[in-house]
Enzyme design. Structure first.
Site, short mmCIF file in Angstrom:
data_model
loop_
_atom_site.label_atom_id
_atom_site.label_comp_id
_atom_site.label_asym_id
_atom_site.label_seq_id
_atom_site.Cartn_x
_atom_site.Cartn_y
_atom_site.Cartn_z
CD GLU A 78 -11.95 63.96 55.77
OE1 GLU A 78 -12.19 64.32 55.07
OE2 GLU A 78 -12.46 62.90 56.10
CG ASP A 79 -11.32 64.99 61.28
OD1 ASP A 79 -12.25 63.88 60.22
OD2 ASP A 79 -10.39 64.59 62.30
#
Ligand code: MN
Length: 738
Positions: A76-77
């Site tokens: 996600e990051d």
């Protein structure tokens, strides 16, 4: 900040065979991926995944779970992809990290109601693997522990979500310590004053009773030892949030709370549990109504213990839980603990997928949710009061629609869009065609089938439960009614022009609008249709020299009421030239027959009405609608002078008639004993329903009977009359029409 070697050390303590190289690889990989990213606290980002992994190490979880925890924010990051994780760490771990990524994306959804979607997806994610949820809970716990660094405006939402979803979920999985900590952290954020006040009183109490816990512990241990029971006794203070809940629930103040202290007695065997309870109960008075045996009857989440409250040393009320060590682990670690009690090898997931109680519960919940049948129980326990009066359904594209309980697909359609509701003619629930009046359940995926130029039947108004749907149906019905009256009026005007032998020119009619005090042709037609204006007057407005068709205006006789046509009726009228919408799905439709002509009512003449098979005619009555007469009805004479009101109609029955229609039969019978019984028998043998019988003695020998009988059609009626005529007591039998 925790270091990688400390984490490995912790894991090795419970799992000597841990793959240290794997743990280290994952750590280095995550650290590189997060690079220079920082936590809100300013700490390097890697401090977060490593803390999450440490929480899971305390739960003694397997290597894959620890690795997934280290990697949980990478997809996600950072630039990392699922494929890359799969190639470096294998499919098992990639699936876990992917599941967490999906949940994380949902965390961005901030609207409260949409958290249900969050919740559901969350659960569906763990349908594959419960470890995803364990990592998620650990992730949330660490985020809650560091909540003070998060921007102010986000804190409440995170805390609410924790209290609403994650804490109850941890509890339902049997992880009580985690649940309590999550609750306390959320409580501190959401009600800081209450939290501080309870906390400060606890501090005072702790000061006052500094030795109390140790004293009680000692006394309990001694009493048990005297009976040769080896026990570990541990006292503790209740947590602020659970004290607060009790104060709320019982509406009492802190001072009145008697059992701030809880003690746990952990023994070796179940038998010792009962003996320990015996020792406690002989020594201290029991508080009535507080004894609960969750060993013989475990809680749904597999929790087992015996609970009791006694008036202990120093007159202090003391809450006691007695359990074995295994029960203790299950209570503390919940699902995770089952991995510890495996009798053979296997990963925790494999263990968990066996029929261990806690996982079996979770499995059932997920199955229920996946089936979309009843997730009520789950929602009631997990989301508490926020959601239990609602259902959450999905559009085929995954949009979440929240509706009140008992909502129908019609409500759903209007919630999506008014146009969707107005044009709905059917639906699919979870891919299967279903009636529009079905009751929706949480998790249902609803697809609305739409029809061109359709308008909602007025009867829907009483089926829907949402105000939005009701208002939209009412609005649409009003305009549909107007449309129908306009159509009726137009037809009457056209007929009147034709009878007058004048061409109907819309231009000339347009020019006469001011004389009729109307602003449009439709207004004129609607006024005629509603009976506010006479069709004659419209012709006269264009042709002032015309004398009119007749002077006296007669109304159709008023009936005692509309003939009630039930749901699912197969009867349809085809009325040539009448501009009405019909229901496309009529045969199986639950919509009452009225729908066939929009909302302009069609009714039967009240006495001796038409039955299928009769030739019929419709009489238009402005402001009311259309009345159906059998062609032989004497009542039709009334309308001889108003040919513009007559309509050609005919039956249009699609399937074997299941509907009955009232007909009237007049009999002349001899006055012999048992006559009525014989007649009733004939009718019932031929499947007729008698509605009403009136008798009038016409002579000493004869009685006239008027029988209202319900039949399927003309053939049925004719057969009954023929049978009646065969009876010697029947002198004559005739059908009559009003
Ligand atoms: Mn995280």
């Amino acid at each position: 900040m925790m270091r990688q070697y400390e984490l490995v050390e912790r894991v090795r303590r419970y799992n000597p065979n841990t793959d240290e190289a794997l743990l280290n690889r994952a750590y280095v990989y995550a650290m590189k991926a997060h690079g220079t990213q920082k936590r809100a606290s300013g700490a390097p980002y890697i401090s977060h995944p490593i803390e999450v992994a440490a929480i899971l190490a305390d739960l003694k979880l397997d290597d894959s779970t620890i690795v997934a925890a280290l990697l949980h924010d990478t997809i996600e990051d950072t630039e990392v992809t699922r494929e890359e994780i799969e190639s470096k760490f294998g499919k098992d771990i990639a699936v876990l990290v992917d599941g967490l990524t999906k949940i994380k994306k949902l965390d961005l959804v901030s609207k409260r109601a949409e958290q249900a979607e969050n919740l559901r997806k969350l659960l569906l994610a763990i349908a594959d693997d419960v470890r995803v949820l364990l990592v998620k809970l650990a992730d949330r716990l660490h985020n809650m522990r560091t909540l003070q660094y998060v921007p102010e405006e986000k804190r409440n939402r995170i805390a609410e979500e924790t209290l609403d979803i994650y804490a109850p979920l941890a509890g339902r999985m049997g992880m009580h310590d985690m649940r309590e900590e999550l609750e306390d952290l959320a409580f501190r954020q959401l009600s800081p004053d209450a939290y501080r006040s309870i906390e400060s009183r606890l501090v005072n109490l702790r000061e006052k009773n500094r030795h109390l816990i140790a004293e009680i512990e000692g006394e309990l241990t001694g009493a048990l030892a005297a009976k040769r029971i080896r026990a570990r006794v541990k006292g503790r203070e209740k947590r602020p949030h659970s004290i607060w809940r009790k104060m709320e629930r019982k509406a009492i103040g802190f001072e009145q709370l008697s059992d701030i202290y809880g003690f746990r007695i952990v023994v070796g065997t179940v038998e010792e549990c009962y003996r320990a309870i015996g020792v406690v109960h002989t020594r201290w008075p029991v508080v009535p109504g507080r004894f609960k045996d969750y060993i013989s009857t475990p809680k749904q989440n597999d929790y087992r213990s015996i609970h009791t409250t006694v008036v202990g040393p120093g007159r202090q009320r003391v809450e006691l839980q007695v359990r074995t060590r295994e029960m203790e682990d299950v209570a503390e670690y919940g699902i995770a603990a089952h991995a510890l009690y495996k009798d053979s090898g296997g990963t925790p997931t494999e263990m968990l997928s066996r029929d261990s109680g806690a996982y079996a519960w979770l499995r059932r919940t997920i199955e229920l949710l996946a089936e979309g049948s009843s997730s009520e129980e789950f929602l009631e326990h997990t989301k508490l009061e926020l959601f239990h009066d609602q259902v959450f359904c999905f559009t085929p594209k995954g949009r979440l629609i929240a509706l009140p309980r008992k909502a129908t697909p019609i409500d759903f359609a209007y919630a999506v869009h008014t146009d969707v509701g107005n044009s709905a003619i059917g639906c699919k629930i979870n891919g299967k065609v279903a009636p529009l009046v079905s009751e929706l359940a949480t998790g249902d995926e609803v697809e609305i089938l739409r029809g061109e130029g359709h308008s909602p039947p007025a009867a829907w108004e009483s089926i829907v439960v949402t105000g939005k749907a009701r208002a939209a149906i009412r609005r649409s019905t009003r305009s549909a009614v107007r449309k129908q009256y306009t159509g009726l009026g137009q037809r009457m005007v056209e007929r009147t022009f034709a009878r007058a032998g004048k061409p109907l020119s819309t231009e000339r009619l347009q020019a006469a609008l001011s004389r009729l005090a109307r602003s449009s042709l439709d207004d004129v037609y609607a006024a005629v249709g509603r009976g506010e204006m006479r069709a004659d007057d419209v012709v006269k407005a264009v042709h002032p020299d015309w004398r009119g068709e007749r002077k006296a205006k007669k109304e159709a006789p008023r009936s005692e009421g509309w003939f009630g046509l039930s749901r699912g009726s197969s009867l349809k009228f085809r009325i040539p030239g009448f501009r009405g919408s019909s229901t496309p799905n009529a045969p199986s439709s639950p919509i009452p027959i009225r729908g066939i002509n929009g909302d302009l009512p069609v009714r039967f003449a009240p006495d001796g009405g038409a039955v299928p098979g009769d030739r019929i005619v419709g009489i238009m009555t402005p402001g009311e609608g259309i009345t159906i007469y059998p062609i032989q009805s004497p009542a039709l004479k009334e309308f001889d002078d108003e040919p513009h009101r007559w309509l050609d109609v005919r039956w249009d029955i699609d399937e074997a008639a299941a509907q009955r229609y009232p007909a009237r039969v007049k009999l002349m019978c001899s006055n012999a004993p048992g006559t009525l019984a014989q007649i009733a028998q004939v009718i019932s043998e031929h499947a007729g329903n008698i509605d009403n019988i009136r008798m009038a003695r016409r002579s000493p020998d004869f009685t006239e009977m008027t029988i209202d009988v319900e039949v399927y059609d003309l053939k049925h009626l004719t057969a009954i009359i023929a049978q009646l005529r065969t009876k010697p007591v029947v002198a004559s039998a005739e059908r009559v029409n009003g």
